[in-house]
Design an enzyme around this catalytic site. Structure first.
Site, PDB file in Angstrom:
ATOM      1  N   HIS A 237       2.705 -21.144 -46.377  1.00 24.28           N
ATOM      2  CA  HIS A 237       3.774 -20.284 -45.843  1.00 24.28           C
ATOM      3  C   HIS A 237       5.074 -21.063 -45.627  1.00 24.28           C
ATOM      4  O   HIS A 237       5.963 -20.601 -44.910  1.00 24.28           O
ATOM      5  CB  HIS A 237       3.337 -19.675 -44.510  1.00 24.28           C
ATOM      6  CG  HIS A 237       2.031 -18.981 -44.555  1.00 24.28           C
ATOM      7  ND1 HIS A 237       1.789 -17.925 -45.400  1.00 24.28           N
ATOM      8  CD2 HIS A 237       0.868 -19.202 -43.891  1.00 24.28           C
ATOM      9  CE1 HIS A 237       0.536 -17.511 -45.230  1.00 24.28           C
ATOM     10  NE2 HIS A 237      -0.040 -18.277 -44.328  1.00 24.28           N
TER      11      HIS A 237
ATOM     12  N   HIS B 248      -0.954 -13.297 -46.854  1.00 23.12           N
ATOM     13  CA  HIS B 248      -2.055 -13.955 -47.565  1.00 23.12           C
ATOM     14  C   HIS B 248      -2.495 -13.168 -48.786  1.00 23.12           C
ATOM     15  O   HIS B 248      -3.568 -13.397 -49.326  1.00 23.12           O
ATOM     16  CB  HIS B 248      -3.285 -14.121 -46.660  1.00 23.12           C
ATOM     17  CG  HIS B 248      -2.989 -14.808 -45.388  1.00 23.12           C
ATOM     18  ND1 HIS B 248      -2.698 -14.122 -44.226  1.00 23.12           N
ATOM     19  CD2 HIS B 248      -2.917 -16.124 -45.083  1.00 23.12           C
ATOM     20  CE1 HIS B 248      -2.472 -15.003 -43.255  1.00 23.12           C
ATOM     21  NE2 HIS B 248      -2.592 -16.210 -43.753  1.00 23.12           N
TER      22      HIS B 248
END
Lengths: 332, 332
Positions: free
Chosen positions: B56, B219
């Site tokens: 991320h 995700h």
């Protein structure tokens, strides 16, 4: 083609409308597609402007602001802005001290900036100097250029030269510095995937699942060679060695940029930086400053480039000077 | 799978090695996969830490530094760090004033941070408080969470709360502020493409050439619905309306983030921002501050998310406070 756009014909206009909404400290001329620094022109200050095709953001519009560019002119995606646009920007930033054009070495850009400089001299008496950035060691000539292409070094040059102009250097001094930075910097890039120009609607080139392209430019133009997919360590070697072979690096500090082409995660860019740093250490090069991220892109292309600038102490000082732009910001 | 990596097993370690090389002002504990701010722990200061799965970036390691996080703990890609790692980071930043855990609401993260907090209390007597970030209006429960997921608001919360801790607020005050920020912020995201987790070697999900996924998490977990590809204007509406419906926005300034998921060009993010700004203007929301760029990503996923924080004047002041991290930097 999957893109977050409204209309392929209005990509640049719509994006500049977003820049205008997001950055009230800038002044966006939507008609001429120019991003101006607020409060421009500034009395006594050399105007520093750049521009070129869109699709390389944050370059150039993202580098307008305190300590960097006074204006950036946006062409269509991967297409030079017109002489009229460049003339408008040149006029808009001139406050009597003259204007420096920072031009990446692509045939269309060079021609149109030259034409704008001539028009500026004739029509308005503005004194214009230019620096042609040609840092790409990958190829001498390509589809887009005569001579080396202008790529990642442009970011470093805009920062350093912009800081010098901010401090009040005159046009000759700013121009000389720009040429010195250009002489001391080199870049090379690679791609894992192509990008898709909105108006074209399909990828610029095709690469197999196990291939990568070495020496790619920032428009998806052909590189040095197409080779099998390799590790980050091998890619780092492929990019750093040609740069060091071309750059007389006997001593002194370096400013190093590992740049993502738009579609490569930061996680991977740091892996590449780790390998680049090892190679430079082995070569006896001291990395004084670095950038790791997306600074000059090719839309959503996956890939990366390495830029190395053999800096001197004055360039490092100017690098550290305050900058306040959407794309680079520190000390301000 | 085309990635700039050396070894799928070493992606996180190699990337942290690059962070260590690029940022000498940080201290990277490669064994425990923790990025510490230099000079930590700081006497009298509440420690503020976060962490979670990697992939991320710049979240969380890119937000370590002056005015933001004291440490970030990196799990494997899209996998929570272990309680032992979190305990080590908690110990490392505590200087007697206690530690705040900023935890995105994913089952693994919540469990492991809780376990670490208990261990810290028992083994070392460190006082730990936690804030669970759960800002995603897309779904109540997903594969990864019970309740809302924690997504883009985490960036804004880390900035504001980090500034408060820097100013010397105590643990109770810092925790209360964190909970207040969480209560006032909402996000929603969408994807044009999947991403590929290195260890999996293939895309997490498949999307047709004419489809996009609304309400996606960070995700690649399923979103609200799969719909035909639409314009940036329509996407902005799809993201902003559910947020405003959920957020009581009668008045007051907003901090707005248009975030890229990793593979979307800045050019497109500004187009989306332009549309978001129009919608907010029509809804009577004043955008006081904004961020447009890649701040919390899903590897190379193409797509974007919108985060809106209903700020108060104090939050705006803390937002403007100096910050010096690899991912956010101003005034320092």
């Amino acid at each position: 083609m999957k893109k977050l756009i409204n209309d392929v014909e209005k990509v640049v206009l719509d994006s500049l409308t977003g820049v205008q909404a997001a950055h009230p400290e800038l002044r966006v001329d939507l008609e001429n597609r120019i991003v101006f620094r607020g409060g421009t022109p500034r009395q006594g200050k050399v105007g520093v402007i750049s521009g070129g095709g869109s699709g390389h953001e944050p370059l150039h519009g993202g580098y307008v602001g305190t300590g960097m560019l006074d204006a950036a002119i946006a062409g269509e995606v991967f297409t030079s802005p017109t002489p009229d646009q460049i003339l408008e920007a040149t006029r808009g930033v001139d406050a009597g001290a003259g204007v420096l054009h920072i031009v990446k070495n692509y045939t269309g850009d060079v021609m149109n900036f030259e034409m704008a400089a001539e028009l500026a001299a004739v029509e308005t008496g503005v004194r214009v100097e230019a620096v042609i950035v040609d840092d790409d060691v990958a190829v001498q000539d390509s589809l887009y250029t005569a001579g080396r292409r202008g790529v990642g070094l442009t970011v470093l040059l805009e920062k350093i030269v912009g800081a010098a102009a901010e401090e009040g250097l005159d046009l000759d001094a700013v121009t000389a510095l720009a040429k010195e930075v250009n002489a001391r910097g080199r870049s090379m890039g690679m791609a894992l995937t192509s990008c898709t120009v909105p108006a074209a609607g399909q990828p610029t080139f095709e690469l197999g699942e196990d291939e990568m392209e070495l020496g790619i430019g920032i428009h998806g133009e052909p590189g040095r060679k197409r080779v099998p997919l390799a590790s980050a360590a091998a890619v780092a070697k492929d990019l750093v060695e040609p740069i060091l072979a071309d750059l007389d690096f006997t001593s002194g500090p370096a400013i190093v940029m590992v740049n993502g082409m738009g579609g490569t995660p930061q996680l991977e860019l740091y892996i590449l930086y780790s390998e680049v740093a090892k190679l430079l250490k082995d070569a006896g090069v001291t990395v004084a400053r670095n950038l790791v991220g997306n600074y000059i892109t090719s839309l959503e292309m996956a890939g990366a480039s390495v830029t190395i600038l053999r800096a001197d102490e004055e360039m490092l000082r100017l690098w550290d000077a305050p900058v306040n732009t959407p794309g680079l910001r520190w000390g301000a």
